[in-house]
Design an enzyme around this catalytic site. Sequence first.
Site, PDB file in Angstrom:
ATOM      1  N   LYS A  88     -17.074 -11.916  -0.683  1.00 46.62           N
ATOM      2  CA  LYS A  88     -16.367 -12.691   0.340  1.00 46.62           C
ATOM      3  C   LYS A  88     -15.226 -11.892   0.956  1.00 46.62           C
ATOM      4  O   LYS A  88     -15.002 -11.934   2.166  1.00 46.62           O
ATOM      5  CB  LYS A  88     -15.849 -14.008  -0.260  1.00 46.62           C
ATOM      6  CG  LYS A  88     -16.939 -15.022  -0.573  1.00 46.62           C
ATOM      7  CD  LYS A  88     -17.720 -15.409   0.686  1.00 46.62           C
ATOM      8  CE  LYS A  88     -18.709 -16.523   0.450  1.00 46.62           C
ATOM      9  NZ  LYS A  88     -19.539 -16.809   1.641  1.00 46.62           N
ATOM     10  N   LYS A 128     -22.663 -36.010 -15.509  1.00 44.63           N
ATOM     11  CA  LYS A 128     -22.550 -36.160 -16.959  1.00 44.63           C
ATOM     12  C   LYS A 128     -22.130 -37.578 -17.346  1.00 44.63           C
ATOM     13  O   LYS A 128     -22.625 -38.142 -18.333  1.00 44.63           O
ATOM     14  CB  LYS A 128     -21.551 -35.143 -17.510  1.00 44.63           C
ATOM     15  CG  LYS A 128     -22.052 -33.706 -17.462  1.00 44.63           C
ATOM     16  CD  LYS A 128     -20.997 -32.727 -17.975  1.00 44.63           C
ATOM     17  CE  LYS A 128     -21.501 -31.294 -17.947  1.00 44.63           C
ATOM     18  NZ  LYS A 128     -20.495 -30.339 -18.482  1.00 44.63           N
ATOM     19  N   TYR A 174     -18.908 -12.484  -6.651  1.00 44.46           N
ATOM     20  CA  TYR A 174     -18.819 -13.400  -5.508  1.00 44.46           C
ATOM     21  C   TYR A 174     -17.543 -13.197  -4.693  1.00 44.46           C
ATOM     22  O   TYR A 174     -17.566 -13.159  -3.460  1.00 44.46           O
ATOM     23  CB  TYR A 174     -18.911 -14.834  -6.017  1.00 44.46           C
ATOM     24  CG  TYR A 174     -18.833 -15.895  -4.953  1.00 44.46           C
ATOM     25  CD1 TYR A 174     -19.860 -16.065  -4.027  1.00 44.46           C
ATOM     26  CD2 TYR A 174     -17.742 -16.749  -4.880  1.00 44.46           C
ATOM     27  CE1 TYR A 174     -19.791 -17.048  -3.056  1.00 44.46           C
ATOM     28  CE2 TYR A 174     -17.667 -17.739  -3.920  1.00 44.46           C
ATOM     29  CZ  TYR A 174     -18.692 -17.882  -3.018  1.00 44.46           C
ATOM     30  OH  TYR A 174     -18.616 -18.867  -2.050  1.00 44.46           O
TER      31      TYR A 174
END
Length: 332
Positions: A155, A202, A151
């Site tokens: 970029k 969560k 990733y």
Amino acid sequence: MSENNCILVAGAGGFIGGHLVAALRRSGAVRVRAVDVKPVGEWHQTFPDAENVVLDLRDLDACRQAAAGASEIYNLASDMGGMGFIETHKADCMLSVLINTHMLVAARDAGCGRYFFSSSACVYAADKQTDAAVTPLKESDAYPAMPEDGYGWEKLFGERMCRHFHEDFGLETRVARYHNVYGPHGTYDGGREKAPAAVCRKIIAAQLSGSGEIEIWGDGQQTRSFMYIDDCLHGTTALTKSDVREPINIGSDELVTINQLVDIVEDIAGIRLKRRYKLDAPKGVRGRCSDNTLIRQRLGWAPSVRLRDGMERTYRWIHDQMTRPASARAHV
């Protein structure tokens, strides 16, 4: 060629893209073209007065169709998610290079006036992020290059493409390095969610089930800064209208540990949970925080929404989603 009078948001079906379409509409933009690869029914937010189009922007012809008549292009389109996604989908993340490359070609050929590219703090060299007490990352820290594998490289390459399209073709490009954007209408389950939304989910799930515990990825001492979506939108539009051509951080400089993030959300929820630490889970770099010296110098502004305030709004939205019937939930 007809006069360019349309604002294109690529990736409009995603979290930031949906909020950006909303912000452009509020600011009085007359023609907003919203484009995403997902079916419109799966977009995070949709607006009937926008031109909502489904296109796969990895394809050059699709980019040409999207860019036709656009005076400004905001390229937020990318296959990405939190650490649980980008550490296990590196090739998928790298393929997003096709989107920016083809979008730049289409923007140049369409005579686009301004082109915005959403980069990421994942471009920063890993050896500058090995300590939880991290020195805030300034823009020059991206080189020598050793970004997040997959990733981050996509970029960083995208940033270079923007630079060279300006140098070679005169296209006015603007590049923001986003730092951990969060807020309502974002992904909170399914594997692509980031830490703020995951912690909210969560804790809400523990409340609803009565389990009394929460699983935390890593040891909880890793540090991050998190930017609320409203700051992201202001920084994005301000940068696009500015004369700043070099990549610039758009992120909060309020550094917290993941344990402190959990503390904040527990306080909002009015609950205390037993913490189980999953030490073998994806957790990214040890510490990351934005240095906002350059954005203050160049734009006279920096993100300022307190984490507690943004998390309260985010928690309330996720709680509302999780406690309503599944058929009535937003598509995230």
